[in-house]
Design a protein around this motif. Sequence first.
Motif, PDB file in Angstrom:
ATOM      1  N   MET A   1       0.844  -1.189   0.000  1.00 16.47           N
ATOM      2  CA  MET A   1       0.000   0.000   0.000  1.00 16.47           C
ATOM      3  C   MET A   1       0.881   1.242   0.000  1.00 16.47           C
ATOM      4  O   MET A   1       2.085   1.169   0.255  1.00 16.47           O
ATOM      5  CB  MET A   1      -0.905   0.028   1.235  1.00 16.47           C
ATOM      6  N   ILE A   2       0.270   2.388  -0.259  1.00 16.94           N
ATOM      7  CA  ILE A   2       0.960   3.673  -0.194  1.00 16.94           C
ATOM      8  C   ILE A   2       0.459   4.395   1.048  1.00 16.94           C
ATOM      9  O   ILE A   2      -0.744   4.659   1.187  1.00 16.94           O
ATOM     10  CB  ILE A   2       0.678   4.550  -1.433  1.00 16.94           C
ATOM     11  N   LEU A   3       1.362   4.710   1.960  1.00 17.74           N
ATOM     12  CA  LEU A   3       1.016   5.434   3.178  1.00 17.74           C
ATOM     13  C   LEU A   3       1.590   6.836   3.090  1.00 17.74           C
ATOM     14  O   LEU A   3       2.781   7.009   2.826  1.00 17.74           O
ATOM     15  CB  LEU A   3       1.566   4.706   4.408  1.00 17.74           C
ATOM     16  N   LEU A   4       0.740   7.845   3.321  1.00 20.80           N
ATOM     17  CA  LEU A   4       1.149   9.244   3.242  1.00 20.80           C
ATOM     18  C   LEU A   4       1.058   9.872   4.629  1.00 20.80           C
ATOM     19  O   LEU A   4       0.005   9.821   5.271  1.00 20.80           O
ATOM     20  CB  LEU A   4       0.238  10.002   2.266  1.00 20.80           C
ATOM     21  N   ILE A   5       2.167  10.466   5.090  1.00 24.20           N
ATOM     22  CA  ILE A   5       2.188  11.124   6.392  1.00 24.20           C
ATOM     23  C   ILE A   5       2.665  12.566   6.218  1.00 24.20           C
ATOM     24  O   ILE A   5       3.823  12.798   5.863  1.00 24.20           O
ATOM     25  CB  ILE A   5       3.126  10.393   7.379  1.00 24.20           C
ATOM     26  N   PRO A   6       1.790  13.559   6.446  1.00 27.31           N
ATOM     27  CA  PRO A   6       2.237  14.952   6.465  1.00 27.31           C
ATOM     28  C   PRO A   6       2.866  15.247   7.818  1.00 27.31           C
ATOM     29  O   PRO A   6       2.366  14.791   8.858  1.00 27.31           O
ATOM     30  CB  PRO A   6       0.931  15.737   6.273  1.00 27.31           C
ATOM     31  N   ALA A   7       3.970  15.990   7.849  1.00 26.53           N
ATOM     32  CA  ALA A   7       4.675  16.201   9.108  1.00 26.53           C
ATOM     33  C   ALA A   7       5.214  17.621   9.191  1.00 26.53           C
ATOM     34  O   ALA A   7       5.851  18.111   8.254  1.00 26.53           O
ATOM     35  CB  ALA A   7       5.821  15.200   9.251  1.00 26.53           C
ATOM     36  N   PHE A   8       4.954  18.260  10.317  1.00 21.31           N
ATOM     37  CA  PHE A   8       5.526  19.575  10.606  1.00 21.31           C
ATOM     38  C   PHE A   8       6.180  19.513  11.980  1.00 21.31           C
ATOM     39  O   PHE A   8       5.532  19.240  12.979  1.00 21.31           O
ATOM     40  CB  PHE A   8       4.444  20.657  10.584  1.00 21.31           C
ATOM     41  N   GLU A   9       7.489  19.708  11.996  1.00 29.15           N
ATOM     42  CA  GLU A   9       8.291  19.650  13.221  1.00 29.15           C
ATOM     43  C   GLU A   9       7.986  18.393  14.033  1.00 29.15           C
ATOM     44  O   GLU A   9       7.610  18.461  15.209  1.00 29.15           O
ATOM     45  CB  GLU A   9       8.053  20.909  14.064  1.00 29.15           C
ATOM     46  N   PRO A  10       8.121  17.220  13.423  1.00 30.31           N
ATOM     47  CA  PRO A  10       7.822  15.967  14.147  1.00 30.31           C
ATOM     48  C   PRO A  10       8.900  15.664  15.182  1.00 30.31           C
ATOM     49  O   PRO A  10      10.024  16.165  15.108  1.00 30.31           O
ATOM     50  CB  PRO A  10       7.819  14.926  13.032  1.00 30.31           C
ATOM     51  N   ASP A  11       8.541  14.800  16.144  1.00 32.86           N
ATOM     52  CA  ASP A  11       9.528  14.334  17.105  1.00 32.86           C
ATOM     53  C   ASP A  11       9.719  12.829  16.926  1.00 32.86           C
ATOM     54  O   ASP A  11       9.343  12.272  15.882  1.00 32.86           O
ATOM     55  CB  ASP A  11       9.111  14.690  18.537  1.00 32.86           C
ATOM     56  N   GLU A  12      10.274  12.183  17.924  1.00 30.68           N
ATOM     57  CA  GLU A  12      10.606  10.768  17.793  1.00 30.68           C
ATOM     58  C   GLU A  12       9.381   9.872  17.612  1.00 30.68           C
ATOM     59  O   GLU A  12       9.508   8.717  17.201  1.00 30.68           O
ATOM     60  CB  GLU A  12      11.411  10.297  19.008  1.00 30.68           C
ATOM     61  N   LYS A  13       8.184  10.388  17.871  1.00 30.57           N
ATOM     62  CA  LYS A  13       6.977   9.560  17.691  1.00 30.57           C
ATOM     63  C   LYS A  13       6.786   9.178  16.227  1.00 30.57           C
ATOM     64  O   LYS A  13       6.212   8.133  15.921  1.00 30.57           O
ATOM     65  CB  LYS A  13       5.747  10.308  18.223  1.00 30.57           C
ATOM     66  N   LEU A  14       7.262  10.018  15.306  1.00 33.32           N
ATOM     67  CA  LEU A  14       7.180   9.665  13.891  1.00 33.32           C
ATOM     68  C   LEU A  14       8.026   8.425  13.610  1.00 33.32           C
ATOM     69  O   LEU A  14       7.572   7.490  12.934  1.00 33.32           O
ATOM     70  CB  LEU A  14       7.649  10.831  13.019  1.00 33.32           C
ATOM     71  N   ASN A  15       9.227   8.403  14.124  1.00 37.59           N
ATOM     72  CA  ASN A  15      10.099   7.255  13.866  1.00 37.59           C
ATOM     73  C   ASN A  15       9.623   6.002  14.585  1.00 37.59           C
ATOM     74  O   ASN A  15       9.788   4.892  14.090  1.00 37.59           O
ATOM     75  CB  ASN A  15      11.525   7.599  14.278  1.00 37.59           C
ATOM     76  N   THR A  16       9.003   6.179  15.753  1.00 35.70           N
ATOM     77  CA  THR A  16       8.419   5.032  16.446  1.00 35.70           C
ATOM     78  C   THR A  16       7.311   4.406  15.607  1.00 35.70           C
ATOM     79  O   THR A  16       7.199   3.178  15.497  1.00 35.70           O
ATOM     80  CB  THR A  16       7.862   5.455  17.816  1.00 35.70           C
TER      81      THR A  16
END
Length: 365
Positions: A1-16
Amino acid sequence: MILLIPAFEPDEKLNTLIESLQLTSNETVLVVVDDGSGPTSAEIFAYAQRQGAILVQHPVNLGKGAALKTGFSFIAENFPGHDVVTADCDGQHAAEDIYAVAREVGQKKSIVLGEREFSGKVPLRSKLGNKATALFFALSTGTWLNDTQTGLRGFPAEILPWLGKVPGERYEYELNMLLDALRNNIELQRVKIQTIYLNDNESSHFRPIRDSIRIYAPLLKFSASSLAGFAVDTVLLLIFTATFHQLLPAVVLARLGSAAVNFWINRQLVFTEGRTLPLRATVSRYALLAIVLLALNYELLTLLSSSGIPLLLGKIITEIVLFLVSFSVQKRFLFRKKSSKSSPFQHSQARHLVNTESPQGTIER
Protein backbone atom coordinates in the motif's frame (compact mmCIF):
# COMPACT_ATOMS: atom_id res chain seq x y z
CA MET A 1 0.00 0.00 0.00
CA ILE A 2 0.96 3.67 -0.19
CA LEU A 3 1.02 5.43 3.18
CA LEU A 4 1.15 9.24 3.24
CA ILE A 5 2.19 11.12 6.39
CA PRO A 6 2.24 14.95 6.46
CA ALA A 7 4.68 16.20 9.11
CA PHE A 8 5.53 19.57 10.61
CA GLU A 9 8.29 19.65 13.22
CA PRO A 10 7.82 15.97 14.15
CA ASP A 11 9.53 14.33 17.11
CA GLU A 12 10.61 10.77 17.79
CA LYS A 13 6.98 9.56 17.69
CA LEU A 14 7.18 9.67 13.89
CA ASN A 15 10.10 7.26 13.87
CA THR A 16 8.42 5.03 16.45
CA LEU A 17 5.44 4.77 14.11
CA ILE A 18 7.67 4.00 11.12
CA GLU A 19 9.42 1.24 13.05
CA SER A 20 6.07 -0.30 14.00
CA LEU A 21 4.98 -0.35 10.35
CA GLN A 22 7.74 -2.81 9.41
CA LEU A 23 7.83 -1.36 5.93
CA THR A 24 9.79 -4.06 4.16
CA SER A 25 7.87 -7.05 5.50
CA ASN A 26 4.52 -5.34 4.85
CA GLU A 27 5.60 -4.15 1.40
CA THR A 28 4.46 -0.62 2.23
CA VAL A 29 5.58 2.47 0.35
CA LEU A 30 5.79 5.38 2.80
CA VAL A 31 5.71 8.98 1.58
CA VAL A 32 6.49 11.64 4.20
CA VAL A 33 5.83 15.29 3.37
CA ASP A 34 8.01 17.66 5.39
CA ASP A 35 5.86 20.80 5.60
CA GLY A 36 8.69 23.31 6.08
CA SER A 37 9.88 21.97 9.43
CA GLY A 38 13.35 23.48 9.14
CA PRO A 39 16.77 22.18 10.24
CA THR A 40 15.70 21.23 13.79
CA SER A 41 13.81 18.23 12.37
CA ALA A 42 16.48 17.20 9.88
CA GLU A 43 17.65 14.17 11.88
CA ILE A 44 14.09 12.90 12.35
CA PHE A 45 13.52 12.95 8.60
CA ALA A 46 16.97 11.49 7.88
CA TYR A 47 16.13 8.53 10.11
CA ALA A 48 12.78 8.10 8.32
CA GLN A 49 14.63 7.97 5.01
CA ARG A 50 17.05 5.37 6.33
CA GLN A 51 14.02 3.25 7.21
CA GLY A 52 12.90 3.43 3.58
CA ALA A 53 10.59 6.46 3.55
CA ILE A 54 10.37 8.75 0.54
CA LEU A 55 10.75 12.38 1.61
CA VAL A 56 8.97 15.22 -0.18
CA GLN A 57 9.68 18.68 1.20
CA HIS A 58 8.08 22.11 1.32
CA PRO A 59 10.65 24.91 1.71
CA VAL A 60 8.29 26.73 4.11
CA ASN A 61 5.29 25.74 6.20
CA LEU A 62 2.14 25.76 4.04
CA GLY A 63 -0.32 23.87 6.24
CA LYS A 64 -1.57 20.32 6.64
CA GLY A 65 -4.01 20.60 3.74
CA ALA A 66 -1.26 21.79 1.41
CA ALA A 67 1.02 18.96 2.58
CA LEU A 68 -1.68 16.37 1.89
CA LYS A 69 -2.31 17.82 -1.57
CA THR A 70 1.40 17.71 -2.34
CA GLY A 71 1.50 14.08 -1.24
CA PHE A 72 -1.56 13.10 -3.29
CA SER A 73 -0.07 14.76 -6.38
CA PHE A 74 3.30 13.09 -5.87
CA ILE A 75 1.72 9.65 -5.45
CA ALA A 76 -0.59 10.05 -8.45
CA GLU A 77 2.44 10.94 -10.57
CA ASN A 78 4.89 8.36 -9.25
CA PHE A 79 2.59 5.50 -8.18
CA PRO A 80 -0.43 5.75 -10.49
CA GLY A 81 -3.32 3.42 -9.81
CA HIS A 82 -2.54 2.83 -6.13
CA ASP A 83 -4.82 3.57 -3.20
CA VAL A 84 -3.54 5.85 -0.45
CA VAL A 85 -3.86 5.80 3.32
CA THR A 86 -3.03 8.95 5.31
CA ALA A 87 -1.92 9.02 8.95
CA ASP A 88 -0.66 11.64 11.38
CA CYS A 89 2.92 11.89 12.59
CA ASP A 90 2.18 12.43 16.29
CA GLY A 91 1.66 8.85 17.41
CA GLN A 92 -2.15 8.89 17.41
CA HIS A 93 -2.45 6.03 14.93
CA ALA A 94 -1.37 2.45 15.60
CA ALA A 95 0.09 0.31 12.81
CA GLU A 96 -2.70 -2.27 13.07
CA ASP A 97 -5.32 0.44 12.63
CA ILE A 98 -3.52 1.84 9.58
CA TYR A 99 -3.50 -1.57 7.93
CA ALA A 100 -7.15 -2.13 8.87
CA VAL A 101 -8.12 1.04 6.98
CA ALA A 102 -5.91 -0.04 4.07
CA ARG A 103 -7.70 -3.37 3.78
CA GLU A 104 -11.09 -1.68 3.76
CA VAL A 105 -10.25 0.93 1.11
CA GLY A 106 -8.98 -1.84 -1.13
CA GLN A 107 -12.43 -3.42 -1.20
CA LYS A 108 -14.73 -0.45 -1.77
CA LYS A 109 -14.82 2.68 -3.90
CA SER A 110 -15.27 5.04 -1.00
CA ILE A 111 -13.35 7.15 1.48
CA VAL A 112 -12.61 5.09 4.58
CA LEU A 113 -12.34 6.91 7.90
CA GLY A 114 -10.54 5.54 10.92
CA GLU A 115 -13.14 6.47 13.52
CA ARG A 116 -12.15 6.95 17.16
CA GLU A 117 -14.68 6.35 19.93
CA PHE A 118 -13.05 8.91 22.28
CA SER A 119 -13.06 6.53 25.20
CA GLY A 120 -10.57 6.63 28.04
CA LYS A 121 -8.42 9.68 28.79
CA VAL A 122 -9.08 12.26 26.07
CA PRO A 123 -7.98 15.94 26.29
CA LEU A 124 -11.02 18.15 26.89
CA ARG A 125 -10.25 20.47 23.97
CA SER A 126 -10.07 17.47 21.62
CA LYS A 127 -13.34 15.98 22.86
CA LEU A 128 -15.26 19.28 22.71
CA GLY A 129 -13.71 20.27 19.39
CA ASN A 130 -14.70 17.02 17.75
CA LYS A 131 -18.26 17.19 19.09
CA ALA A 132 -18.62 20.75 17.81
CA THR A 133 -17.30 19.77 14.38
CA ALA A 134 -19.59 16.74 14.27
CA LEU A 135 -22.58 19.00 14.98
CA PHE A 136 -21.53 21.47 12.28
CA PHE A 137 -21.08 18.61 9.82
CA ALA A 138 -24.52 17.20 10.66
CA LEU A 139 -26.15 20.62 10.19
CA SER A 140 -24.39 21.02 6.85
CA THR A 141 -25.03 17.56 5.41
CA GLY A 142 -27.65 15.74 7.45
CA THR A 143 -25.05 13.03 8.19
CA TRP A 144 -23.62 12.42 11.66
CA LEU A 145 -19.99 11.29 11.89
CA ASN A 146 -18.56 10.53 15.31
CA ASP A 147 -15.06 11.53 14.23
CA THR A 148 -14.82 14.24 11.56
CA GLN A 149 -11.26 15.19 12.52
CA THR A 150 -9.53 11.85 12.13
CA GLY A 151 -6.31 11.99 10.14
CA LEU A 152 -6.37 8.24 9.45
CA ARG A 153 -8.18 7.94 6.12
CA GLY A 154 -8.11 5.71 3.07
CA PHE A 155 -8.62 6.92 -0.50
CA PRO A 156 -9.18 4.98 -3.73
CA ALA A 157 -6.68 5.81 -6.44
CA GLU A 158 -9.41 7.18 -8.71
CA ILE A 159 -10.15 10.21 -6.56
CA LEU A 160 -6.61 11.51 -6.07
CA PRO A 161 -7.06 14.21 -8.77
CA TRP A 162 -10.30 15.32 -7.10
CA LEU A 163 -8.60 15.55 -3.70
CA GLY A 164 -6.21 18.11 -5.16
CA LYS A 165 -9.16 20.39 -6.01
CA VAL A 166 -10.82 20.42 -2.59
CA PRO A 167 -10.44 23.93 -1.08
CA GLY A 168 -8.35 24.55 2.02
CA GLU A 169 -4.66 24.60 2.83
CA ARG A 170 -4.62 23.97 6.57
CA TYR A 171 -6.75 22.00 9.04
CA GLU A 172 -10.00 23.05 7.38
CA TYR A 173 -9.03 20.96 4.34
CA GLU A 174 -9.91 17.66 6.03
CA LEU A 175 -13.42 18.85 6.92
CA ASN A 176 -13.94 20.39 3.48
CA MET A 177 -12.96 17.04 1.99
CA LEU A 178 -15.80 15.28 3.81
CA LEU A 179 -18.33 17.99 2.95
CA ASP A 180 -17.39 17.89 -0.74
CA ALA A 181 -17.33 14.09 -0.78
CA LEU A 182 -21.02 13.85 0.12
CA ARG A 183 -21.87 16.55 -2.41
CA ASN A 184 -20.08 14.52 -5.09
CA ASN A 185 -21.76 11.24 -4.20
CA ILE A 186 -18.64 9.72 -2.67
CA GLU A 187 -19.58 7.33 0.10
CA LEU A 188 -17.93 7.54 3.51
CA GLN A 189 -17.10 4.23 5.20
CA ARG A 190 -15.93 3.93 8.81
CA VAL A 191 -13.54 1.57 10.59
CA LYS A 192 -13.28 1.62 14.38
CA ILE A 193 -9.79 2.45 15.62
CA GLN A 194 -8.11 3.06 18.97
CA THR A 195 -8.26 6.47 20.64
CA ILE A 196 -4.65 7.43 21.37
CA TYR A 197 -3.49 10.74 22.87
CA LEU A 198 0.10 11.00 24.07
CA ASN A 199 1.08 13.58 26.71
CA ASP A 200 -2.31 15.32 26.49
CA ASN A 201 -1.75 15.78 22.72
CA GLU A 202 0.89 18.43 23.41
CA SER A 203 2.67 17.78 20.10
CA SER A 204 -0.34 18.92 18.07
CA HIS A 205 0.20 22.05 15.97
CA PHE A 206 -3.52 22.85 15.90
CA ARG A 207 -4.05 26.52 16.81
CA PRO A 208 -7.34 26.59 18.74
CA ILE A 209 -8.50 30.09 17.77
CA ARG A 210 -7.11 30.61 14.27
CA ASP A 211 -7.71 27.10 12.97
CA SER A 212 -11.16 26.88 14.57
CA ILE A 213 -12.14 30.06 12.74
CA ARG A 214 -11.05 28.46 9.46
CA ILE A 215 -13.04 25.28 10.17
CA TYR A 216 -16.23 26.95 11.41
CA ALA A 217 -16.12 29.93 9.03
CA PRO A 218 -19.57 29.29 7.45
CA LEU A 219 -21.27 28.98 10.84
CA LEU A 220 -19.46 32.05 12.19
CA LYS A 221 -20.43 34.11 9.15
CA PHE A 222 -24.02 32.94 9.50
CA SER A 223 -23.97 34.07 13.15
CA ALA A 224 -22.64 37.48 12.11
CA SER A 225 -25.36 37.70 9.45
CA SER A 226 -28.03 36.94 12.04
CA LEU A 227 -26.65 39.60 14.38
CA ALA A 228 -26.62 42.11 11.53
CA GLY A 229 -30.25 41.27 10.78
CA PHE A 230 -31.14 41.76 14.44
CA ALA A 231 -29.41 45.14 14.50
CA VAL A 232 -31.20 46.30 11.35
CA ASP A 233 -34.52 45.04 12.70
CA THR A 234 -34.04 46.98 15.94
CA VAL A 235 -33.03 50.24 14.25
CA LEU A 236 -35.88 50.06 11.72
CA LEU A 237 -38.37 49.25 14.46
CA LEU A 238 -37.42 52.41 16.33
CA ILE A 239 -37.58 54.51 13.16
CA PHE A 240 -40.94 53.18 11.96
CA THR A 241 -42.48 53.37 15.44
CA ALA A 242 -41.55 57.04 15.63
CA THR A 243 -42.89 57.59 12.10
CA PHE A 244 -46.23 55.74 12.23
CA HIS A 245 -46.85 55.81 16.00
CA GLN A 246 -48.29 52.29 15.64
CA LEU A 247 -46.55 49.06 16.55
CA LEU A 248 -47.98 46.63 13.96
CA PRO A 249 -46.84 48.40 10.75
CA ALA A 250 -43.52 49.22 12.41
CA VAL A 251 -42.91 45.56 13.28
CA VAL A 252 -43.90 44.34 9.81
CA LEU A 253 -41.77 46.88 7.93
CA ALA A 254 -38.80 46.38 10.24
CA ARG A 255 -38.97 42.61 9.81
CA LEU A 256 -39.15 42.96 6.01
CA GLY A 257 -36.12 45.26 6.01
CA SER A 258 -34.04 43.02 8.26
CA ALA A 259 -35.03 39.93 6.26
CA ALA A 260 -33.88 41.60 3.04
CA VAL A 261 -30.52 42.46 4.60
CA ASN A 262 -30.15 38.96 6.05
CA PHE A 263 -30.99 37.36 2.69
CA TRP A 264 -28.47 39.51 0.82
CA ILE A 265 -25.66 38.79 3.30
CA ASN A 266 -26.33 35.05 3.31
CA ARG A 267 -26.52 34.86 -0.47
CA GLN A 268 -23.45 36.99 -1.17
CA LEU A 269 -21.12 36.28 1.75
CA VAL A 270 -22.17 33.22 3.75
CA PHE A 271 -23.45 30.64 1.25
CA THR A 272 -21.61 31.92 -1.80
CA GLU A 273 -22.86 29.08 -3.99
CA GLY A 274 -26.22 30.86 -3.86
CA ARG A 275 -24.89 33.68 -6.04
CA THR A 276 -25.23 31.47 -9.11
CA LEU A 277 -28.82 30.43 -8.34
CA PRO A 278 -31.83 32.29 -9.84
CA LEU A 279 -32.68 35.24 -7.63
CA ARG A 280 -36.46 34.88 -7.90
CA ALA A 281 -36.39 31.22 -6.86
CA THR A 282 -34.12 31.79 -3.87
CA VAL A 283 -36.18 34.78 -2.70
CA SER A 284 -39.35 32.68 -2.84
CA ARG A 285 -37.76 29.83 -0.90
CA TYR A 286 -36.28 32.24 1.64
CA ALA A 287 -39.69 33.85 2.19
CA LEU A 288 -41.27 30.43 2.69
CA LEU A 289 -38.53 29.49 5.17
CA ALA A 290 -39.11 32.73 7.09
CA ILE A 291 -42.83 31.97 7.38
CA VAL A 292 -42.19 28.41 8.55
CA LEU A 293 -39.61 29.58 11.11
CA LEU A 294 -42.04 32.20 12.41
CA ALA A 295 -44.72 29.54 12.89
CA LEU A 296 -42.21 27.20 14.56
CA ASN A 297 -41.08 30.03 16.80
CA TYR A 298 -44.61 30.52 18.09
CA GLU A 299 -45.35 26.81 18.48
CA LEU A 300 -42.08 25.96 20.22
CA LEU A 301 -42.29 28.94 22.56
CA THR A 302 -45.89 28.03 23.42
CA LEU A 303 -44.90 24.43 24.11
CA LEU A 304 -42.01 25.41 26.37
CA SER A 305 -44.12 27.95 28.26
CA SER A 306 -46.90 25.41 28.83
CA SER A 307 -44.26 23.03 30.21
CA GLY A 308 -43.47 25.47 32.99
CA ILE A 309 -40.27 26.88 31.49
CA PRO A 310 -39.85 30.64 32.18
CA LEU A 311 -40.54 32.84 29.15
CA LEU A 312 -37.01 34.27 28.89
CA LEU A 313 -35.37 30.83 29.08
CA GLY A 314 -37.91 29.46 26.62
CA LYS A 315 -37.14 32.32 24.23
CA ILE A 316 -33.39 31.59 24.42
CA ILE A 317 -33.92 27.87 23.78
CA THR A 318 -36.27 28.60 20.89
CA GLU A 319 -33.88 31.02 19.22
CA ILE A 320 -30.94 28.60 19.49
CA VAL A 321 -32.95 25.71 18.02
CA LEU A 322 -34.32 27.79 15.15
CA PHE A 323 -30.89 29.30 14.49
CA LEU A 324 -29.45 25.81 13.94
CA VAL A 325 -32.46 24.76 11.85
CA SER A 326 -32.21 27.87 9.69
CA PHE A 327 -28.48 27.36 9.11
CA SER A 328 -28.97 23.74 8.14
CA VAL A 329 -31.85 24.43 5.74
CA GLN A 330 -30.15 27.37 4.05
CA LYS A 331 -26.82 25.56 3.61
CA ARG A 332 -28.23 22.22 2.52
CA PHE A 333 -31.17 23.30 0.38
CA LEU A 334 -31.87 27.01 -0.09
CA PHE A 335 -28.47 28.28 -1.31
CA ARG A 336 -27.17 25.05 -2.80
CA LYS A 337 -27.00 23.82 -6.37
CA LYS A 338 -28.43 20.44 -7.22
CA SER A 339 -25.46 18.09 -7.43
CA SER A 340 -24.98 15.99 -10.51
CA LYS A 341 -25.30 12.24 -10.23
CA SER A 342 -21.79 11.70 -11.53
CA SER A 343 -18.87 11.24 -9.16
CA PRO A 344 -15.17 12.01 -9.52
CA PHE A 345 -14.40 8.32 -9.87
CA GLN A 346 -12.80 7.70 -13.21
CA HIS A 347 -13.54 4.62 -15.26
CA SER A 348 -10.06 3.21 -15.10
CA GLN A 349 -8.41 -0.10 -14.48
CA ALA A 350 -6.91 1.12 -11.19
CA ARG A 351 -5.10 -1.41 -9.06
CA HIS A 352 -5.98 -1.62 -5.38
CA LEU A 353 -3.36 -2.25 -2.73
CA VAL A 354 -0.95 -3.85 -5.15
CA ASN A 355 2.12 -5.07 -3.29
CA THR A 356 4.96 -2.69 -3.99
CA GLU A 357 8.52 -3.13 -2.84
CA SER A 358 9.41 -0.56 -0.19
CA PRO A 359 11.98 1.74 -1.84
CA GLN A 360 15.34 2.13 -0.21
CA GLY A 361 16.24 5.22 -2.20
CA THR A 362 14.91 8.72 -1.56
CA ILE A 363 13.28 11.41 -3.63
CA GLU A 364 13.52 15.01 -2.47
CA ARG A 365 11.66 18.06 -3.70
